[in-house]
Motif scaffolding. Structure first.
Motif, mmCIF file in Angstrom:
data_model
loop_
_atom_site.group_PDB
_atom_site.id
_atom_site.type_symbol
_atom_site.label_atom_id
_atom_site.label_comp_id
_atom_site.label_asym_id
_atom_site.label_seq_id
_atom_site.Cartn_x
_atom_site.Cartn_y
_atom_site.Cartn_z
ATOM 1 N N ALA A 88 40.239 49.664 33.739
ATOM 2 C CA ALA A 88 39.558 49.699 34.850
ATOM 3 C C ALA A 88 40.442 50.409 36.085
ATOM 4 O O ALA A 88 41.710 50.350 35.929
ATOM 5 C CB ALA A 88 39.221 48.241 35.682
ATOM 6 N N LEU A 89 39.632 50.935 37.006
ATOM 7 C CA LEU A 89 40.676 51.720 38.269
ATOM 8 C C LEU A 89 40.832 50.903 39.165
ATOM 9 O O LEU A 89 39.946 49.895 39.496
ATOM 10 C CB LEU A 89 39.717 52.917 38.797
ATOM 11 C CG LEU A 89 39.494 54.158 37.701
ATOM 12 C CD1 LEU A 89 38.461 54.781 38.063
ATOM 13 C CD2 LEU A 89 40.690 54.691 37.487
ATOM 14 N N ASP A 90 41.825 51.041 39.700
ATOM 15 C CA ASP A 90 42.274 50.237 41.273
ATOM 16 C C ASP A 90 41.932 51.243 42.596
ATOM 17 O O ASP A 90 42.717 52.010 42.509
ATOM 18 C CB ASP A 90 43.804 49.841 41.083
ATOM 19 C CG ASP A 90 43.932 49.098 42.244
ATOM 20 O OD1 ASP A 90 43.179 48.965 43.274
ATOM 21 O OD2 ASP A 90 44.863 48.154 42.315
ATOM 22 N N ALA A 91 40.673 51.291 42.891
ATOM 23 C CA ALA A 91 40.029 52.088 43.651
ATOM 24 C C ALA A 91 40.915 51.936 45.086
ATOM 25 O O ALA A 91 41.432 52.972 45.842
ATOM 26 C CB ALA A 91 38.758 51.914 44.105
ATOM 27 N N GLN A 112 43.128 55.053 46.860
ATOM 28 C CA GLN A 112 42.885 55.529 48.176
ATOM 29 C C GLN A 112 44.003 55.289 48.928
ATOM 30 O O GLN A 112 44.090 56.243 49.892
ATOM 31 C CB GLN A 112 41.821 54.641 48.721
ATOM 32 C CG GLN A 112 40.484 55.175 49.224
ATOM 33 C CD GLN A 112 39.186 54.392 49.411
ATOM 34 O OE1 GLN A 112 39.104 53.275 48.697
ATOM 35 N NE2 GLN A 112 38.351 54.838 50.184
ATOM 36 N N ALA A 113 44.957 54.256 48.867
ATOM 37 C CA ALA A 113 46.011 54.110 49.706
ATOM 38 C C ALA A 113 47.120 55.302 49.518
ATOM 39 O O ALA A 113 47.645 55.962 50.358
ATOM 40 C CB ALA A 113 46.797 52.981 49.126
ATOM 41 N N ILE A 169 34.300 45.392 30.208
ATOM 42 C CA ILE A 169 34.256 45.274 31.778
ATOM 43 C C ILE A 169 34.501 43.618 32.377
ATOM 44 O O ILE A 169 35.312 43.673 33.329
ATOM 45 C CB ILE A 169 32.731 45.680 32.049
ATOM 46 C CG1 ILE A 169 32.623 47.255 31.885
ATOM 47 C CG2 ILE A 169 32.206 45.359 33.597
ATOM 48 C CD1 ILE A 169 31.186 47.819 31.829
ATOM 49 N N ALA A 170 33.927 42.740 31.606
ATOM 50 C CA ALA A 170 34.228 41.542 31.850
ATOM 51 C C ALA A 170 35.659 41.213 32.111
ATOM 52 O O ALA A 170 36.069 40.521 32.915
ATOM 53 C CB ALA A 170 33.283 40.527 31.081
ATOM 54 N N LEU A 171 36.399 41.734 30.813
ATOM 55 C CA LEU A 171 37.874 41.353 30.675
ATOM 56 C C LEU A 171 38.449 42.034 31.970
ATOM 57 O O LEU A 171 39.606 41.690 32.581
ATOM 58 C CB LEU A 171 38.111 42.020 29.447
ATOM 59 C CG LEU A 171 39.413 41.544 28.878
ATOM 60 C CD1 LEU A 171 39.520 39.980 28.686
ATOM 61 C CD2 LEU A 171 39.962 42.347 27.807
ATOM 62 N N ALA A 172 38.148 43.274 32.239
ATOM 63 C CA ALA A 172 38.797 44.239 33.282
ATOM 64 C C ALA A 172 38.904 43.449 34.574
ATOM 65 O O ALA A 172 39.567 43.295 35.336
ATOM 66 C CB ALA A 172 38.349 45.461 33.267
ATOM 67 N N THR A 173 37.394 42.786 34.775
ATOM 68 C CA THR A 173 37.117 42.204 36.012
ATOM 69 C C THR A 173 38.010 40.951 36.157
ATOM 70 O O THR A 173 38.561 40.621 37.216
ATOM 71 C CB THR A 173 35.863 41.944 36.155
ATOM 72 O OG1 THR A 173 34.939 43.154 35.939
ATOM 73 C CG2 THR A 173 35.372 41.357 37.572
ATOM 74 N N ALA A 227 44.304 59.996 39.669
ATOM 75 C CA ALA A 227 43.259 60.976 38.934
ATOM 76 C C ALA A 227 41.961 60.327 38.595
ATOM 77 O O ALA A 227 40.882 61.099 38.543
ATOM 78 C CB ALA A 227 43.981 61.587 37.589
ATOM 79 N N GLY A 228 42.126 59.146 37.821
ATOM 80 C CA GLY A 228 40.866 58.492 37.319
ATOM 81 C C GLY A 228 39.847 58.291 38.511
ATOM 82 O O GLY A 228 38.601 58.471 38.442
ATOM 83 N N TRP A 229 40.351 57.942 39.633
ATOM 84 C CA TRP A 229 39.547 57.668 40.788
ATOM 85 C C TRP A 229 38.965 58.720 41.441
ATOM 86 O O TRP A 229 37.752 59.014 41.595
ATOM 87 C CB TRP A 229 40.413 56.986 41.872
ATOM 88 C CG TRP A 229 39.786 56.697 43.159
ATOM 89 C CD1 TRP A 229 39.054 55.684 43.327
ATOM 90 C CD2 TRP A 229 40.009 57.431 44.554
ATOM 91 N NE1 TRP A 229 38.413 55.771 44.868
ATOM 92 C CE2 TRP A 229 38.907 56.806 45.410
ATOM 93 C CE3 TRP A 229 40.810 58.522 44.815
ATOM 94 C CZ2 TRP A 229 38.786 57.326 46.581
ATOM 95 C CZ3 TRP A 229 40.504 58.855 46.001
ATOM 96 C CH2 TRP A 229 39.919 58.360 46.742
ATOM 97 N N ILE A 230 39.754 59.948 41.342
ATOM 98 C CA ILE A 230 39.162 61.265 41.750
ATOM 99 C C ILE A 230 37.978 61.672 40.758
ATOM 100 O O ILE A 230 36.726 61.934 41.358
ATOM 101 C CB ILE A 230 40.088 62.418 41.821
ATOM 102 C CG1 ILE A 230 40.901 62.049 43.097
ATOM 103 C CG2 ILE A 230 39.357 63.788 42.080
ATOM 104 C CD1 ILE A 230 42.213 62.885 43.115
#
Ligand code: HEC
Length: 121
Positions: free
Chosen positions: A28-31, A35-36, A11-15, A115-118
């Motif tokens: 990590a997802l790009d929310a 959304q866009a 998580i730290a790495l993804a952030t 898909a990951g975001w949904i």
């Protein structure tokens, strides 16, 4: 390193990478990006986060597929193939086909992210 430590590190790495503007679809997802795409393709006309509209809420879709090995694949397939779906009023039509081409790597990544975001509800 135990699993919890590994998760924390991931998580730290993804952030960190996200902060640097590097996309890490597996971590990590790009929310915002998801959304866009969702907005641009008018998905919100029939899908809302919590409430059913013409189509099921994103929450319902997530519940259906969450934790299933083929959940992401089926979610993506539904967006790209135009399968017949039943609307809330009982009429049938072909599901909207998203304007992304799974054969193109950049589009495939965007589909995976969406898909990951949904499913991350
Ligand atoms: C005209 C209305 C409409 C629009 C626009 C629409 N959908 Fe749907 N969608 C539906 C309906 C109705 C279903 C329910 C299908 C069923 O359960 O038979 C559905 C189902 C889904 C599912 C779940 C499929 C499953 O197997 O349960 C996903 C994922 C989905 N839509 C994503 C999207 C995305 C992403 C967009 C935008 C590109 C979008 N939808 C646009 C009506 C719509």
């Amino acid at each position: 390193m135990n699993l919890t430590q590994f998760r924390k590190l991931s998580i730290a790495l993804a952030t960190l990478l996200a902060a640097a503007g590097i996309a890490t679809p597996s971590l990590a997802l790009d929310a915002d990006a998801a959304q866009a795409v969702f907005k641009k393709n008018d998905c919100g006309k029939c899908h809302a986060p919590e409430k059913d509209k013409k189509g099921p809420s994103l929450k319902k879709i997530a519940e259906k597929y969450k934790g299933k090995a083929d959940g992401e694949e089926k979610t993506i397939k539904n967006m790209v193939t135009g399968t017949k779906v039943k609307l809330d009023d009982g009429t049938e039509e072909e599901h909207k086909v998203i304007k992304l081409d799974p054969a193109k790597p950049a589009d495939a990544a965007a589909l995976k992210n969406l898909a990951g975001w949904i499913l991350a509800r």
